[in-house]
Scaffold this motif. Sequence first.
Motif, PDB file in Angstrom:
ATOM      1  N   GLU A  49       0.829  -1.215   0.000  1.00 27.11           N
ATOM      2  CA  GLU A  49       0.000   0.000   0.000  1.00 27.11           C
ATOM      3  C   GLU A  49       0.859   1.258   0.000  1.00 27.11           C
ATOM      4  O   GLU A  49       0.524   2.244  -0.643  1.00 27.11           O
ATOM      5  CB  GLU A  49      -0.928   0.011   1.224  1.00 27.11           C
ATOM      6  N   SER A  50       1.979   1.218   0.761  1.00 25.88           N
ATOM      7  CA  SER A  50       2.852   2.389   0.848  1.00 25.88           C
ATOM      8  C   SER A  50       4.260   1.952   1.231  1.00 25.88           C
ATOM      9  O   SER A  50       4.466   0.856   1.762  1.00 25.88           O
ATOM     10  CB  SER A  50       2.318   3.398   1.855  1.00 25.88           C
ATOM     11  N   ILE A  51       5.207   2.833   0.946  1.00 25.16           N
ATOM     12  CA  ILE A  51       6.599   2.663   1.365  1.00 25.16           C
ATOM     13  C   ILE A  51       7.035   4.003   1.946  1.00 25.16           C
ATOM     14  O   ILE A  51       6.932   5.036   1.270  1.00 25.16           O
ATOM     15  CB  ILE A  51       7.534   2.281   0.195  1.00 25.16           C
ATOM     16  N   ASP A  52       7.472   3.997   3.173  1.00 30.03           N
ATOM     17  CA  ASP A  52       7.906   5.231   3.839  1.00 30.03           C
ATOM     18  C   ASP A  52       6.833   6.318   3.753  1.00 30.03           C
ATOM     19  O   ASP A  52       7.143   7.495   3.574  1.00 30.03           O
ATOM     20  CB  ASP A  52       9.223   5.742   3.251  1.00 30.03           C
ATOM     21  N   GLY A  53       5.573   5.917   3.834  1.00 29.04           N
ATOM     22  CA  GLY A  53       4.468   6.875   3.781  1.00 29.04           C
ATOM     23  C   GLY A  53       4.084   7.329   2.381  1.00 29.04           C
ATOM     24  O   GLY A  53       3.168   8.125   2.217  1.00 29.04           O
ATOM     25  N   ILE A  54       4.759   6.831   1.361  1.00 28.60           N
ATOM     26  CA  ILE A  54       4.474   7.187  -0.035  1.00 28.60           C
ATOM     27  C   ILE A  54       3.566   6.109  -0.620  1.00 28.60           C
ATOM     28  O   ILE A  54       3.843   4.921  -0.476  1.00 28.60           O
ATOM     29  CB  ILE A  54       5.784   7.255  -0.861  1.00 28.60           C
ATOM     30  N   PRO A  55       2.494   6.497  -1.303  1.00 31.37           N
ATOM     31  CA  PRO A  55       1.612   5.483  -1.904  1.00 31.37           C
ATOM     32  C   PRO A  55       2.351   4.634  -2.933  1.00 31.37           C
ATOM     33  O   PRO A  55       3.187   5.133  -3.682  1.00 31.37           O
ATOM     34  CB  PRO A  55       0.523   6.311  -2.599  1.00 31.37           C
TER      35      PRO A  55
END
Length: 126
Positions: A49-55
């Motif tokens: 869904e996300s990586i480090d808060g990035i979609p």
Amino acid sequence: MQDLIGEFRAAKVWAVVGASDNKEKFGYRIWQHLLKRDKTAYPVNHRLESIDGIPVYKSLRDLPEQPEVVDLVVPAKVGIGILQECHELGIKNVWVQPGAESPELLAEGEKLGLRLVHQACAMREV
């Protein structure tokens, strides 16, 4: 190949197919490397869904804009399907990371008329 690498290096918008939330994996390291080089780099992975808060985007079709280069960091069997998706979307430039290539993948890319960089790592060349 060096001419293609130079053209790809100048591209501003990338998609990293096989982006990972594991900071030790190349899917994460390549994505971060591109971001640190002032590239727009969209992470693509249907499992996240996300990586480090990035979609994270499920497929190339889901991206908000068409990338100039798609960087493949997936097994060759998966990569062949991504090449077909690139062809359908009109994306011509694909960087095939070491370990993501196979004779079948390269033949498919050629058959589809894609411009492939392979046997070179984006982290070294960009």
